[in-house]
Scaffold this motif. Structure first.
Motif, PDB file in Angstrom:
ATOM      1  N   GLY B  45       0.799  -1.218   0.000  1.00 34.50           N
ATOM      2  CA  GLY B  45       0.000   0.000   0.000  1.00 34.50           C
ATOM      3  C   GLY B  45       0.833   1.270   0.000  1.00 34.50           C
ATOM      4  O   GLY B  45       0.295   2.377  -0.037  1.00 34.50           O
ATOM      5  N   LYS B  48       4.358   1.497  -4.236  1.00 35.71           N
ATOM      6  CA  LYS B  48       5.463   0.995  -5.062  1.00 35.71           C
ATOM      7  C   LYS B  48       5.001   0.590  -6.459  1.00 35.71           C
ATOM      8  O   LYS B  48       5.583   1.017  -7.461  1.00 35.71           O
ATOM      9  N   SER B  49       3.959  -0.228  -6.510  1.00 36.55           N
ATOM     10  CA  SER B  49       3.490  -0.691  -7.819  1.00 36.55           C
ATOM     11  C   SER B  49       3.033   0.477  -8.661  1.00 36.55           C
ATOM     12  O   SER B  49       3.345   0.563  -9.853  1.00 36.55           O
ATOM     13  N   THR B  50       2.293   1.365  -8.047  1.00 39.69           N
ATOM     14  CA  THR B  50       1.804   2.526  -8.780  1.00 39.69           C
ATOM     15  C   THR B  50       2.976   3.317  -9.346  1.00 39.69           C
ATOM     16  O   THR B  50       2.965   3.710 -10.518  1.00 39.69           O
TER      17      THR B  50
END
Ligand SMILES: Nc1ncnc2c1ncn2[C@@H]1O[C@H](COP(=O)(O)OP(=O)(O)O)[C@@H](O)[C@H]1O
Ligand SMILES: [Mg+2]
Lengths: 231, 359
Positions: B45, B48-50
């Motif tokens: 949350g 990181k992925s974003t």
């Protein structure tokens, strides 16, 4: 044996094999209506189903308005009972196939009757394709059509086989009502020549034949759904 | 070295939902050099992925600019409220040069291993013959030649991830983004995948962006680290800097999970030796990087100050060929002796943390 058959099922034999009200004629009519309306309604449903998936907010080409239109068209057509649709679109049918009655005329309402159902089924089937797989495809530079055909339709093929089976079976159900506009078929045989004339044997045999159709479709569908899945 | 191969500048990513807005990434700037293995660590949350999805524009930023290989993929001008981006067609071509692997592999279930890799080659300039050869070469690289005709469901997690690595490398990318690629794997398989990534980095010069919530993975192969929390990068630096001198609480937490030192402290603190610490004793933790260990520093404490050092626990990691160590020690001596010893340790760049004083 033959004697026993004509004694037990006099009305069945009376209907004859060929001719306007013959069994063979009815079988062909049912197959004809099912086949062509499955093709046209199926294509339409597929287009709407895919359209709903890709233009949805989390789709690969989100578009509020297009999604809204697809969604509303499907909802409205789904809301209209088939028997009413049959009558309601008669003028349109005439425009498309040149006549309002008969087996071919039934194709238009059948296709329009089945497409919204199929569209929703396809929407559900394709929504089960993992969004991560779509993303991975985008990450390797897949084009829009690569994703539609190579990811959604390919990955969803087993589910598509399953929902197509369900749809085809409900379409066979709809063809029974097409008798109302003189389309013939086994449903019409069961009602018009069986039920209405108190010819129980005719109703029974017609029903049995429909059941056999449904069973065959179900078996082939199950086989395909299984064969096409490597999950 | 030339310009960074990836440069994200003042990236904001905000998701507007009906009831609330989520600022997934807040004003993050990051420059990744060619050949880096850049670890981005943070809890789930953190954003990181974003953030990494912004690199190949799988996620378009709300603000900021994205420059990859000196080409501006995306730029927003806040004042003029104007956004410029490369064409869809160009983007597709550029994406082929940025490989990406995922936690859940994201392989096409209805295609064989070969077909999965070939899918990435659909638009390549290679002819059919060459594509076939390329797929075979990639499968050999990830050691899966014997699985070519199997479906993903027939493979283990590690094998699936290797297929996805082969797919990611199909178009000879210069960048590989790994989003929690080892998080669903067991420790042994994780190490295999990490060494494969390391090998790709060393042999092909592949720049790797390694996202993870496991410091262990970063420790294995990264040379740079950024720590993310609530959409922001709160600390960054070379792997050694981060491990040796973490400043943020979160960074320390991550490092401790990777070294198990927190567990060691807990266990050792419960020992009678520490529980019943004498008046003239001090329970401390020493942390050091590099050469310090080469000197018999601990031994010199007694020689020079008559302070005895009782080593209760020691842990040495080799990070990028440099030793990074932690010792849990009980020092005993007079106040003055201990003071002198500590100041000598500090002179040798040993970090000292007093865990328990005997007074
Ligand atoms: N498409 C999205 N829509 C809305 N919120 C999102 C979306 N993607 C991510 N988020 C939110 O952004 C935050 C960061 O998510 P993410 O980048 O996945 O974090 P991480 O990869 O570090 O676990 C989370 O609060 C998540 O719920
Ligand atoms: Mg994530």
């Amino acid at each position: 044996m033959t004697q026993w058959f004509s004694d037990t099922f006099p009305n069945v034999v009376y209907q004859g094999w060929t001719g306007d009200t013959g069994w063979w004629t009815s079988i062909v009519q049912t197959l004809y209506m099912t086949f062509w309306s499955a093709i046209f309604g199926g294509l339409l449903g597929l287009i709407f189903g895919i359209g709903l998936i890709i233009t949805a907010p989390n789709g690969i080409a989100p578009n509020k308005w297009t999604f809204w239109i697809f969604d509303k068209v499907v909802s409205i057509f789904r809301a209209v009972p088939f028997i009413i649709l049959l009558a309601f679109i008669a003028p349109f049918t005439k425009l498309v196939v040149g006549t309002q009655i008969g087996t071919t005329a039934a194709l238009v309402p059948l296709a329009l009757g089945v497409f919204p159902f199929y569209a929703r089924q396809i929407q559900v089937a394709l929504s089960e394709v993992d969004s991560g797989i779509v993303e991975a495809a985008q990450a390797v530079g897949a084009s829009f059509w690569d994703i539609v055909f190579g990811v959604y339709l390919r990955e969803g093929r087993s589910e598509i086989a399953r929902v197509s089976t369900v749809t085809l079976i409900s379409l066979i159900g709809l063809t029974a009502m097409a008798g109302a506009i003189g389309a013939g078929g086994l449903g019409n045989m069961a009602i018009a020549y069986g039920y209405n004339r108190f010819a129980t044997d005719t109703t029974l045999v017609a029903t049995l034949l429909v059941l056999i159709f449904v069973l065959v479709v179900q078996l082939i569908g199950d086989y395909l759904a299984k064969k096409l899945s490597h999950k | 070295m030339s310009n960074p191969i990836i440069s994200l500048n003042h990236i904001d990513v905000t998701f507007y939902q009906k009831k609330r807005t989520i600022e997934a990434v807040k004003d993050v700037s990051i420059a990744i050099n060619r050949g880096d293995v850049y670890g981005i660590v943070g809890y789930s949350g953190a954003g990181k992925s974003t953030l990494v999805r912004v690199i190949n524009l799988l996620q378009e930023p709300t603000h900021g600019s994205v420059v990859v290989n000196d080409e501006t993929f995306f730029q927003s001008d806040k004042k003029a409220n104007k956004k410029t981006r490369i064409t869809t067609n160009d983007l597709r071509n550029r994406r082929r040069k940025i490989g990406m692997i995922f936690q859940h592999f994201n392989l096409l279930n209805e295609r064989t291993v070969t077909e999965n890799v070939a899918f990435a080659l659909k638009h390549s300039d290679l002819n059919a013959e060459q594509k076939k050869a390329k797929v075979a070469e990639l499968l050999a690289l990830v050691n899966l030649s014997d699985r070519a005709e199997q479906y993903p469901s027939q493979l283990s997690g590690g094998q699936k991830q290797r297929v996805s690595i082969a797919r990611a490398l199909a178009n000879d990318p210069e960048i590989l983004i790994s989003d929690e690629a080892t998080s669903a794997l067991d420790p042994k398989t994780t190490n295999q995948i990490l060494s494969l990534l390391k090998k790709l980095n060393e042999e092909l010069g592949l720049t790797i962006v390694l996202i993870t919530h496991e410091m262990q993975a970063v420790k294995e192969i990264a040379n740079k680290v950024a720590v993310m929390q609530d959409g922001e990068i709160i600390e960054r630096g070379s792997l050694l800097e981060i491990f040796a001198k973490p400043t943020q609480q979160l960074t320390k937490e991550f490092i401790e999970t990777a070294t198990n030192i927190d567990k060691a402290i807990a266990t050792i603190s419960a020992q009678p030796l520490v529980k019943n610490l004498h008046e003239n004793e001090l329970f401390i933790r020493l942390s050091y990087v590099g050469d310090t260990t080469d000197e018999p520093l601990i031994a010199s404490l007694f020689r020079d100050f008559q302070v005895t050092a009782n080593i209760l626990y020691g842990n040495v990691e080799i990070l990028q060929n440099t030793p990074v160590g932690s010792l849990l020690v009980i020092l005993s001596g007079t106040d003055d002796q201990i003071k002198a010893a500590i100041s000598t340790l500090a002179d040798h760049h040993v970090e000292i943390e007093i865990l328990k004083g005997g007074k």
